[in-house]
Scaffold this motif. Sequence first.
Motif, PDB file in Angstrom:
ATOM      1  N   ASN A 242       0.808  -1.214   0.000  1.00  0.00           N
ATOM      2  CA  ASN A 242       0.000   0.000   0.000  1.00  0.00           C
ATOM      3  C   ASN A 242       0.846   1.271   0.000  1.00  0.00           C
ATOM      4  N   ARG A 243       2.168   1.097   0.070  1.00  0.00           N
ATOM      5  CA  ARG A 243       3.032   2.280  -0.009  1.00  0.00           C
ATOM      6  C   ARG A 243       3.262   2.638  -1.475  1.00  0.00           C
ATOM      7  N   LEU A 244       3.276   3.930  -1.750  1.00  0.00           N
ATOM      8  CA  LEU A 244       3.498   4.390  -3.122  1.00  0.00           C
ATOM      9  C   LEU A 244       4.958   4.126  -3.495  1.00  0.00           C
ATOM     10  N   ARG A 245       5.160   3.479  -4.655  1.00  0.00           N
ATOM     11  CA  ARG A 245       6.530   3.185  -5.075  1.00  0.00           C
ATOM     12  C   ARG A 245       6.950   4.125  -6.180  1.00  0.00           C
TER      13      ARG A 245
ATOM     14  N   ARG B  37      20.418   5.257   2.387  1.00  0.00           N
ATOM     15  CA  ARG B  37      21.705   4.623   2.694  1.00  0.00           C
ATOM     16  C   ARG B  37      22.259   4.154   1.369  1.00  0.00           C
ATOM     17  N   GLU B  38      23.422   4.659   1.048  1.00  0.00           N
ATOM     18  CA  GLU B  38      23.980   4.601  -0.304  1.00  0.00           C
ATOM     19  C   GLU B  38      23.697   3.340  -1.124  1.00  0.00           C
ATOM     20  N   GLN B  39      23.969   2.185  -0.553  1.00  0.00           N
ATOM     21  CA  GLN B  39      23.907   0.966  -1.360  1.00  0.00           C
ATOM     22  C   GLN B  39      22.500   0.378  -1.513  1.00  0.00           C
ATOM     23  N   ARG B  40      21.520   0.971  -0.835  1.00  0.00           N
ATOM     24  CA  ARG B  40      20.199   0.364  -0.802  1.00  0.00           C
ATOM     25  C   ARG B  40      19.399   0.494  -2.096  1.00  0.00           C
ATOM     26  N   LEU B  41      18.725  -0.569  -2.470  1.00  0.00           N
ATOM     27  CA  LEU B  41      17.810  -0.514  -3.605  1.00  0.00           C
ATOM     28  C   LEU B  41      16.567   0.295  -3.230  1.00  0.00           C
ATOM     29  N   ILE B  42      16.085   0.083  -2.003  1.00  0.00           N
ATOM     30  CA  ILE B  42      14.882   0.786  -1.559  1.00  0.00           C
ATOM     31  C   ILE B  42      15.224   1.816  -0.494  1.00  0.00           C
ATOM     32  N   ALA B  43      14.718   3.031  -0.658  1.00  0.00           N
ATOM     33  CA  ALA B  43      14.862   4.061   0.362  1.00  0.00           C
ATOM     34  C   ALA B  43      13.466   4.390   0.875  1.00  0.00           C
ATOM     35  N   HIS B  44      13.282   4.328   2.172  1.00  0.00           N
ATOM     36  CA  HIS B  44      11.972   4.629   2.745  1.00  0.00           C
ATOM     37  C   HIS B  44      11.826   6.120   2.986  1.00  0.00           C
ATOM     38  N   VAL B  45      10.626   6.598   2.752  1.00  0.00           N
ATOM     39  CA  VAL B  45      10.323   7.978   3.106  1.00  0.00           C
ATOM     40  C   VAL B  45       9.717   7.918   4.507  1.00  0.00           C
ATOM     41  N   GLU B  46      10.328   8.687   5.417  1.00  0.00           N
ATOM     42  CA  GLU B  46       9.982   8.544   6.839  1.00  0.00           C
ATOM     43  C   GLU B  46       8.630   9.135   7.197  1.00  0.00           C
ATOM     44  N   ASN B  47       8.244  10.201   6.501  1.00  0.00           N
ATOM     45  CA  ASN B  47       7.040  10.911   6.933  1.00  0.00           C
ATOM     46  C   ASN B  47       5.841  10.731   5.996  1.00  0.00           C
ATOM     47  N   MET B  48       5.961   9.832   5.002  1.00  0.00           N
ATOM     48  CA  MET B  48       4.819   9.544   4.114  1.00  0.00           C
ATOM     49  C   MET B  48       4.874   8.081   3.706  1.00  0.00           C
ATOM     50  N   ASP B  49       3.749   7.544   3.230  1.00  0.00           N
ATOM     51  CA  ASP B  49       3.715   6.148   2.803  1.00  0.00           C
ATOM     52  C   ASP B  49       4.296   6.002   1.397  1.00  0.00           C
ATOM     53  N   ILE B  50       5.589   6.263   1.302  1.00  0.00           N
ATOM     54  CA  ILE B  50       6.263   6.227   0.004  1.00  0.00           C
ATOM     55  C   ILE B  50       7.595   5.484   0.130  1.00  0.00           C
ATOM     56  N   ASP B  51       7.898   4.646  -0.861  1.00  0.00           N
ATOM     57  CA  ASP B  51       9.223   4.039  -0.972  1.00  0.00           C
ATOM     58  C   ASP B  51       9.843   4.479  -2.289  1.00  0.00           C
ATOM     59  N   LEU B  52      11.156   4.734  -2.263  1.00  0.00           N
ATOM     60  CA  LEU B  52      11.862   5.055  -3.502  1.00  0.00           C
ATOM     61  C   LEU B  52      12.624   3.818  -3.954  1.00  0.00           C
ATOM     62  N   LEU B  53      12.453   3.447  -5.215  1.00  0.00           N
ATOM     63  CA  LEU B  53      13.236   2.347  -5.778  1.00  0.00           C
ATOM     64  C   LEU B  53      14.341   2.927  -6.620  1.00  0.00           C
ATOM     65  N   ARG B  54      15.586   2.648  -6.261  1.00  0.00           N
ATOM     66  CA  ARG B  54      16.732   3.284  -6.918  1.00  0.00           C
ATOM     67  C   ARG B  54      17.338   2.315  -7.918  1.00  0.00           C
ATOM     68  N   VAL B  55      17.131   2.595  -9.198  1.00  0.00           N
ATOM     69  CA  VAL B  55      17.482   1.648 -10.264  1.00  0.00           C
ATOM     70  C   VAL B  55      18.181   2.343 -11.437  1.00  0.00           C
ATOM     71  N   ARG B  56      18.599   1.578 -12.443  1.00  0.00           N
ATOM     72  CA  ARG B  56      19.136   2.136 -13.687  1.00  0.00           C
ATOM     73  C   ARG B  56      18.017   2.893 -14.398  1.00  0.00           C
ATOM     74  N   ASP B  57      18.352   4.002 -15.019  1.00  0.00           N
ATOM     75  CA  ASP B  57      17.294   4.780 -15.681  1.00  0.00           C
ATOM     76  C   ASP B  57      16.574   3.981 -16.771  1.00  0.00           C
ATOM     77  N   ASP B  58      17.330   3.084 -17.417  1.00  0.00           N
ATOM     78  CA  ASP B  58      16.745   2.287 -18.505  1.00  0.00           C
ATOM     79  C   ASP B  58      15.612   1.376 -18.040  1.00  0.00           C
ATOM     80  N   ASP B  59      15.632   1.024 -16.748  1.00  0.00           N
ATOM     81  CA  ASP B  59      14.621   0.102 -16.216  1.00  0.00           C
ATOM     82  C   ASP B  59      13.340   0.820 -15.777  1.00  0.00           C
TER      83      ASP B  59
END
Length: 226
Positions: free
Chosen positions: A6-9, A36-58
């Motif tokens: 249910n978290r926005l990706r 945290r530098e090496q992480r694929l997923i970064a959590h947003v602390e104050n909202m229901d959002i996760d950041l997925l950190r990937v290659r731009d092509d993907d």
Amino acid sequence: MTVNSNRLRIAIQKSGRLSQDSQALLTSCGLKINLREQRLIAHVENMDIDLLRVRDDDIPGLVMDGVCDLGFVGENVLEEVSLQRQMDNETYDYTVLARLDFGGCRLSIAVPQEEDYKSVKDLEGRTIATTYPRLLNRYLKQNGVNCRIVNLKGSVEVAPRAGLADAICDLVSTGATLEANGLKEVEVIYRSKAVLIQRRDLADEKQLKLIKKLMPRIQGVMQANE
Ligand code: PRT
Ligand code: ZN
């Protein structure tokens, strides 16, 4: 999808030309990002959002397949992937939420500086190296020119010197790279900026509400930058 469904990706480029600006925009919108530098997923602390950190092509594929809800990506990559997926009969749906004020560049054809170039017809029968074969192919077709396209993922600008191609089709911003490699820009085939895209079939009420809350903030930050 089981984890935090249910978290926005939001897909963003992990490291590259769009990473800083995409992150800065989200931070300006009030998101507290726990990076945290090496992480694929970064959590947003104050909202229901996760950041997925990937290659731009993907990023386009992740959004088109509904694996991510939003994504920051260059229109050049978005359009190239769309054309590719159309050809492969895969889904290529998405909605553009905003055209952003960073990542600006153009996709251009360049030839050796000493070449006497007059028009696109001069490319007939030549070999062109590029990372964007679909966009290039579309342009050549529209102009009735037949070329051989060589697919290179990197170092496109050295292809003519290396004897791999007569010309290249690559991204340009200042033009310094072309000049350093003895090339001149002769045709602009696509103008690009970064965009924020959303998956077409997003239906979750909570997530849609969150996007509705974010969009005016994004517009606000962009207006403030003008
Ligand atoms: O690792 P990942 O796959 O995520 O990154 P990447 O290496 O594929 O991409 P990256 O970070 O280089 O670029 C990401 C996006 O930034 C591109 O898809 C464009 O939308 C945008 N962008 C804007 C650019 C440029 N400007 C740009 N100048 N991308 C690449 N370049 C390169 C170009 O390929 C050439 O090598 O910069 C060189 C030309 O720059 P000038 O200033 O010398 O003309
Ligand atoms: Zn890439």
